[in-house]
Design an enzyme around this catalytic site. Structure first.
Site, mmCIF file in Angstrom:
data_model
loop_
_atom_site.group_PDB
_atom_site.id
_atom_site.type_symbol
_atom_site.label_atom_id
_atom_site.label_comp_id
_atom_site.label_asym_id
_atom_site.label_seq_id
_atom_site.Cartn_x
_atom_site.Cartn_y
_atom_site.Cartn_z
ATOM 1 C CD GLU A 263 -2.730 -34.642 -52.122
ATOM 2 O OE1 GLU A 263 -1.598 -34.574 -52.651
ATOM 3 O OE2 GLU A 263 -3.303 -35.719 -51.881
ATOM 4 C CD GLU A 317 0.323 -39.324 -44.576
ATOM 5 O OE1 GLU A 317 -0.434 -40.308 -44.718
ATOM 6 O OE2 GLU A 317 0.296 -38.323 -45.318
ATOM 7 C CE LYS A 320 2.472 -40.284 -49.058
ATOM 8 N NZ LYS A 320 1.916 -38.978 -49.456
ATOM 9 C CD GLU A 326 6.501 -38.421 -52.226
ATOM 10 O OE1 GLU A 326 5.337 -38.629 -51.828
ATOM 11 O OE2 GLU A 326 6.785 -37.559 -53.069
#
Length: 507
Positions: A263, A317, A320, A326
């Site tokens: 990542e 997303e 999250k 985030e």
């Protein structure tokens, strides 16, 4: 005897060339902690349209596995932390999972890695003790199925697994994780599996902006950070973080374990105090990252060494938890429109969605060296562009079209412009610590043609076998540079060597 020796020699050389030809790859993380995401089939189409050949998912969802069938895309799948207990307790649990979730879809779906747990040293509870037993059971299940040489088993880590990461040569694992790490590293070394790490220069800058410059975090710095122990020069935070892992592994005598980045990325939006979380910075980081990786630049401690990297992530997303950042790491919104544009080939120019500080002059523009800049500043910018900047500086070498006039300003102008055009003709790409100046007047002369973005002679990054004095001056200070050959060169070399091997067998 002579024929046998020639055969062995030819085979060895072929294998060596294959090792050289193995280049770095860029993949994408496909997380699904969001509402209204496209169906797996549509997500796979989006990935294929970007020519992405490696994908990481965080589970073994059957619909996802089916969607990747017959695509030729390498898939890294995961066993979440919540499943570590049953996988670590009984071999039969791993056997059943493999039989039901993997074997029916392999090899149509090209599963290449299984991650067992994720960043367990950051998790609550003592789940790290379950990781190696679970990995062992998964490996044993693969071995029973005859897949242990085709699918590698590992687990992912955050940089929090280190107690020290600066300077990179002082990188060391946190002793409080010794009981977990020693058997883990022994497993990886024995099974030839990689050490997987998540690397985020964004957090290093956000949490310590007084010590880390934004340019250094974004691969945009024109000045080096020197490791006082080794004298190695670092132009970006990413390389420094990767090398700290290499040194930590070497410190425990596991220097042969390969490192992969599972990542990395940059958020496009954040909370009010997260001022660096912008689309412009996210685009700059990921664009520079891709070019840095696919050019097989390596790191100062491991120059030219291949490094596979997965960008986080495919989609924003929204489910999250945590700060706004985030939920905003994605390259795409759930409706499949891009948050910002990224070229995964690392060769083209990139359109900027909005102005910000990435504006350019109307029409065509070039970047040249400021004639009033000091020689030291120009030389630093020139050395950086020809080295870490991956610019082909051969045109300013003796007997080449742009060597005359033989002056630092003239050579720097050509090289600065090459980097500028290669990196989207943006203001940032013409900074060079204040020594670069944009102009709307074509600086080309005689046979020395300055390129422009979008022209038929687009600037491309120099391959690692390009020889030039400026790059050598830069790389020699960091040790001997290894290299990787472009794919077409590899093909020709392997073809010739196979012919030699064939002839050897007939003599």
């Amino acid at each position: 005897m002579a024929r046998g020796f020639r055969l062995i020699f030819a085979t060895s050389v072929v294998l060596m060339v294959f090792g050289i030809c193995n280049g770095s790859t860029i993949g994408i993380c496909y997380g699904r902690n969001a509402d209204d995401l496209p169906t797996p089939d549509k997500a796979v189409d989006l990935i294929k349209n970007q020519n992405i050949n490696s994908v990481r998912i965080y589970d073994s969802n059957i619909q996802i596995l089916k969607a990747f069938a017959n695509t030729g895309i390498d898939l890294m799948i995961g066993i979440p932390n919540s499943d570590l207990l049953p996988f670590s307790q009984f071999q039969s649990n791993a056997d059943t999972w493999l039989r039901n979730s993997i074997v029916p879809y392999y090899p149509a779906t090209r599963i290449t890695y299984i991650t067992v747990g994720a960043e367990v040293t950051e998790a609550t509870g003592n789940i790290s003790s379950m990781v190696v037993p679970a990995m062992t059971n998964v490996y044993n299940a693969l071995r029973k199925a005859g897949l242990h040489r085709k699918i590698k088993v590992s687990t992912t880590h955050s940089l929090g697994v280190l107690s020290r990461s600066y300077p990179p040569s002082a990188g060391a694992f946190d002793s409080k994780h010794a009981g977990f790490l020693r058997p883990l590293l022994e497993f990886l070394a024995d099974k030839h599996s990689p050490f997987l790490v998540n690397v985020y220069p964004y957090y290093a800058y956000r949490d310590s902006s007084n010590n880390v410059s934004l340019d250094y975090a974004l691969f945009e710095s024109s000045s080096e950070v020197i490791d006082p122990n080794t004298g190695l020069l670092y132009m970006n935070m990413f390389d420094a973080q990767i090398d700290s892992i290499y040194y930590a592994l070497t410190g425990l005598n596991f220097n042969t374990i390969e490192v992969k980045v599972t990542e990395t990325g940059w958020p496009s939006k954040g909370s009010p105090k997260e001022t660096a979380a912008t689309p412009e910075n996210a685009q700059t980081y990921n664009t520079n990252l891709i070019r840095h990786v696919i050019n097989n630049t390596g790191t100062p401690a491991r120059p030219g060494e291949a490094l596979d990297v997965y960008i986080f992530s495919l989609f924003n997303e929204n489910r999250k938890p945590g700060l706004d950042s985030e939920r905003n790491w994605g390259l795409y919104y759930p409706d499949q429109t891009s948050v910002y544009n990224v070229d995964f080939t690392g060769k083209g120019t990139v359109d900027v969605n909005n102005g910000g500080n990435l504006t350019s002059l109307n029409g065509v523009s070039w970047c040249v060296a400021d004639p009033n800049a000091s020689e030291d500043d120009l030389r630093n910018g020139l050395d950086w562009a020809c080295g870490s900047g991956n610019v082909d500086c051969s045109p300013v070498q003796p007997s080449q079209p742009c060597f005359e006039p033989d002056s630092l300003v003239s050579h720097a102008s050509y090289v600065f412009n090459s980097y500028y055009q290669l990196n989207g003709a943006t203001d940032i790409a013409c900074s060079f610590g204040g020594t670069g100046v944009k102009t709307d007047k074509n600086p080309s002369y005689d046979n020395c043609l300055y390129m422009t973005a979008g022209s038929n002679n687009n600037i491309t990054a120099a391959s690692n076998i390009t020889a030039n004095s400026h790059a050598n001056a830069h790389s020699n200070s960091s040790g001997q540079r290894r290299f990787s050959l472009p794919n077409h060169h590899c093909f020709l070399l392997v073809t010739v060597l196979v012919m030699i091997q064939s002839l050897s067998t007939n003599v």
